[in-house]
Design a protein around this motif. Sequence first.
Motif, PDB file in Angstrom:
ATOM      1  N   THR A   8       0.835  -1.208   0.000  1.00 42.81           N
ATOM      2  CA  THR A   8       0.000   0.000   0.000  1.00 42.81           C
ATOM      3  C   THR A   8       0.863   1.248   0.000  1.00 42.81           C
ATOM      4  OG1 THR A   8      -1.755  -1.157   1.205  1.00 42.81           O
ATOM      5  CG2 THR A   8      -1.810   1.250   1.226  1.00 42.81           C
ATOM      6  N   ALA A   9       1.919   1.249   0.819  1.00 37.03           N
ATOM      7  CA  ALA A   9       2.818   2.404   0.888  1.00 37.03           C
ATOM      8  C   ALA A   9       3.521   2.636  -0.445  1.00 37.03           C
ATOM      9  CB  ALA A   9       3.844   2.199   1.997  1.00 37.03           C
ATOM     10  N   GLN A  10       3.939   1.565  -1.096  1.00 34.94           N
ATOM     11  CA  GLN A  10       4.597   1.714  -2.395  1.00 34.94           C
ATOM     12  C   GLN A  10       3.633   2.261  -3.440  1.00 34.94           C
ATOM     13  OE1 GLN A  10       6.015  -2.338  -2.700  1.00 34.94           O
ATOM     14  NE2 GLN A  10       8.072  -1.812  -1.980  1.00 34.94           N
ATOM     15  N   SER A  11       2.357   1.891  -3.334  1.00 39.77           N
ATOM     16  CA  SER A  11       1.344   2.448  -4.231  1.00 39.77           C
ATOM     17  C   SER A  11       1.143   3.938  -3.966  1.00 39.77           C
ATOM     18  CB  SER A  11       0.020   1.697  -4.053  1.00 39.77           C
ATOM     19  OG  SER A  11      -1.005   2.279  -4.839  1.00 39.77           O
ATOM     20  N   LEU A  12       1.125   4.320  -2.695  1.00 42.81           N
ATOM     21  CA  LEU A  12       0.995   5.737  -2.341  1.00 42.81           C
ATOM     22  C   LEU A  12       2.193   6.525  -2.853  1.00 42.81           C
ATOM     23  CD1 LEU A  12      -0.286   5.407   1.339  1.00 42.81           C
ATOM     24  CD2 LEU A  12      -1.597   6.220  -0.629  1.00 42.81           C
ATOM     25  N   LEU A  13       3.379   5.922  -2.781  1.00 49.83           N
ATOM     26  CA  LEU A  13       4.590   6.593  -3.262  1.00 49.83           C
ATOM     27  C   LEU A  13       4.485   6.862  -4.764  1.00 49.83           C
ATOM     28  CD1 LEU A  13       7.488   7.536  -2.454  1.00 49.83           C
ATOM     29  CD2 LEU A  13       8.283   5.283  -3.159  1.00 49.83           C
ATOM     30  N   LYS A  14       4.008   5.886  -5.522  1.00 49.98           N
ATOM     31  CA  LYS A  14       3.845   6.085  -6.964  1.00 49.98           C
ATOM     32  C   LYS A  14       2.847   7.186  -7.268  1.00 49.98           C
ATOM     33  CE  LYS A  14       5.131   1.505  -8.716  1.00 49.98           C
ATOM     34  NZ  LYS A  14       4.673   0.337  -9.518  1.00 49.98           N
ATOM     35  N   ARG A  15       1.871   7.350  -6.395  1.00 46.08           N
ATOM     36  CA  ARG A  15       0.862   8.389  -6.585  1.00 46.08           C
ATOM     37  C   ARG A  15       1.312   9.745  -6.042  1.00 46.08           C
ATOM     38  NH1 ARG A  15      -4.125   6.085  -7.917  1.00 46.08           N
ATOM     39  NH2 ARG A  15      -4.109   3.805  -7.791  1.00 46.08           N
ATOM     40  N   ARG A  16       2.571   9.825  -5.614  1.00 46.83           N
ATOM     41  CA  ARG A  16       3.167  11.070  -5.105  1.00 46.83           C
ATOM     42  C   ARG A  16       2.505  11.534  -3.807  1.00 46.83           C
ATOM     43  NH1 ARG A  16       4.621   8.832  -9.881  1.00 46.83           N
ATOM     44  NH2 ARG A  16       6.062  10.148 -11.074  1.00 46.83           N
TER      45      ARG A  16
END
Length: 374
Positions: A8-16
Amino acid sequence: MSRSVLITAQSLLKRRRFTDTVKLLEGSAEHYGDNFDYYLTLGIACLYLGDTGSANNYFSRARSIRLTDTQLLLGQAALYLRRGETDRALQYYLDIQDNEPGNKIVAKAMEFIRTKGDYKTINRWVETGKIKRFYPPLGINPSIVQRCLLLFLLCGIVWYGWNYGFSITFLQGTSKSRLSGERPFIETPADDAKKGTESTDETVRFTLTEKECVEAYNRARDYFSGYHDNLAQIEVNRILNSNATQFQKKQAELVAEQLKEPTFDTKLDEITCKQVLSEPVLYNHCWVSWIGRITNWSDETSSSFSCDLMVGDENLRHVEGIVPVVFEKAPVPPIDHEKAVRILAEIVYDGSVVTLQGKAVYQSVTGSLKIGKK
């Protein structure tokens, strides 16, 4: 559980969504031991937020687990490049080049250092955010892809309706902010709901007329739309500490809920220490990026730590005031207590004492503290 949180955190990172990434991972630290991806993700998020001290700490933890990861090396090289330590940055870029000779970021970074790698230019690139082109790449933002698909779908519906006569009036409700990147529009309260004021008592700091209450709310709304969050918060505080009606105060709180937590790269509306100390209730929950010298530093190994900030100028020639600062997370980057620092913090006033809720600390090895967009 740990795996789902990290994904989930890596997905949030991709979404800036860097702040959300940091909050999620730091809140789940007990689930991760020597997990390389955990520390790398945290380090990259902190780097993009401008919290270089935390980024350095997380990158160091990641490097103790794995040495040759390209994303990690790019992140550490970027930290040295930001500080003007081009020789150290080049060492990392050469290490990446050995493993990935065709890495485009490395090629561009080395060309930048060769042709424009003086401290003045580097500092300017840090201030404007252009330095981020040398950060570890995040890939395509899924949110942008979704918006493009939505826009394509809407255009298709409009074209179909135009040619075949279908009703498309529902498109009028599409938020302009979602398509253009602007902030959401905040409506003005209905006229019959915004009239009147409440009787004053000893808890009211500002006595406003009906017209002044409405004007303060309109200013808060307009400041929010123009990305002047500090000025919007000041007007919200004026309303909340006045004889405004409960409805007006609720409307003001709705504006405050929309305000965003800044980073060192955010352009803040300037607030002086003198202003805060003279009228603290008006500046509660505003954000400042103040320069000064720290004193009375607490144990830096604890989960939270505190100090006093002697607010002044970069050369420490005068002091505007002394304000306590509290940091709720650790570790703290190494600080030279004899040199000036810049602290990004939220003003918190409990009715008697002004405290800075610290978010990040910056201290330049070259002496200049001019960071962020000015």
